[in-house]
Enzyme design. Structure first.
Site, PDB file in Angstrom:
ATOM      1  N   LYS A 130       0.766   4.673   7.089  1.00 13.57           N
ATOM      2  CA  LYS A 130       0.102   5.492   6.078  1.00 13.57           C
ATOM      3  C   LYS A 130       0.485   6.963   6.236  1.00 13.57           C
ATOM      4  O   LYS A 130       0.999   7.380   7.290  1.00 13.57           O
ATOM      5  CB  LYS A 130      -1.429   5.380   6.206  1.00 13.57           C
ATOM      6  CG  LYS A 130      -2.015   4.006   5.922  1.00 13.57           C
ATOM      7  CD  LYS A 130      -1.968   3.658   4.456  1.00 13.57           C
ATOM      8  CE  LYS A 130      -2.673   2.322   4.179  1.00 13.57           C
ATOM      9  NZ  LYS A 130      -1.974   1.190   4.780  1.00 13.57           N
ATOM     10  N   SER A 148       0.809  -1.223   0.000  1.00 11.59           N
ATOM     11  CA  SER A 148       0.000   0.000   0.000  1.00 11.59           C
ATOM     12  C   SER A 148       0.842   1.273   0.000  1.00 11.59           C
ATOM     13  O   SER A 148       0.311   2.361  -0.206  1.00 11.59           O
ATOM     14  CB  SER A 148      -0.946   0.019   1.207  1.00 11.59           C
ATOM     15  OG  SER A 148      -0.216   0.096   2.419  1.00 11.59           O
TER      16      SER A 148
END
Length: 228
Positions: free
Chosen positions: A186, A148
């Site tokens: 993230k 990701s």
């Protein structure tokens, strides 16, 4: 006011710089202060650096500069200075600090896995890391799982070096604990009462939560990659 160990380390570094012009290695500092590991030396150096007593010279792993001494030292009368002798020959300049392979050990907690909070991932081992890669503060390492964050150059299996903190600015890459259950790496963005966790992969969508649902547990300080 410094702790006894901080004071001892500052004095040891100053003496070595005066004697040789080269700051001591982490191993030498560990032995001089009778510490069990070099991670203790790193914490002492970070504390002295944050309080403005020393600084690390850029691009050199073994280069430290003493900026000032504690008040209880500098306020004392200076030691007598011996009369200067007539110069006989030019003395060589002190040697420039030499690069060294000083390393410190930080906890390697394992893989960032869905449903497993950081606190539940017990330290499986210690990871040796070049001291030059880490700044001040407390650090730990996590193995990255998934793709990701590939557009940020973070690949599956990379080792993320994380500075432990509960605060971060918008746009920083953080380890976020979601609802006390799921840990993820993230980009952090704030949008009013919401927090958005952005991936660095166009194939994934942003995750949006209430601010109270997200707890920052660290921010990315660096990446190590193993080649097999």
């Amino acid at each position: 006011m410094l702790t006894r160990k901080q004071h001892e380390l500052l004095r040891f570094i100053q003496v070595r710089l005066e004697e040789s012009g080269v700051s001591p290695s982490f191993e030498e500092m560990k032995d001089a202060l009778d510490l069990k590991s070099k991670s203790g030396v790193h914490r002492l150096i970070s504390a002295l650096e944050e309080r403005g007593f020393i600084r690390r010279l850029p691009n050199r792993a073994r280069a430290l500069e003493v900026l000032r001494q504690p008040d209880d030292v500098t306020n004392k009368a200076p030691a007598p200075v011996a009369p200067r002798e007539a110069p006989v020959a030019l003395r060589p300049a002190p040697r420039a600090p030499e690069p060294a392979n000083d390393v410190i050990e930080i906890p390697l907690h394992g893989r960032i896995a869905a449903g497993v909070p950081i606190e539940a991932i017990e330290g499986q081992s210690m990871l040796p890391v070049p001291a030059a890669l880490l700044g001040s503060g407390d650090h730990y390492a996590l193995e990255v799982s998934g793709d990701s964050m590939i557009e940020a150059g973070i690949l599956d299996g990379d080792l993320a070096l994380v500075k432990r903190t509960d605060t971060a600015r918008d746009g920083e890459i953080v380890v976020a604990l979601i609802r006390g259950e799921e840990a993820t790496l993230k980009y952090l963005r704030r949008d009013g009462p919401k927090v958005r966790l952005d991936p660095a992969n166009a194939a994934y969508e942003a995750q949006i939560y209430g601010a109270e649902e997200v707890q920052v547990q660290g921010k990315l300080a660096g990446i190590l990659r193993r080649y097999h």
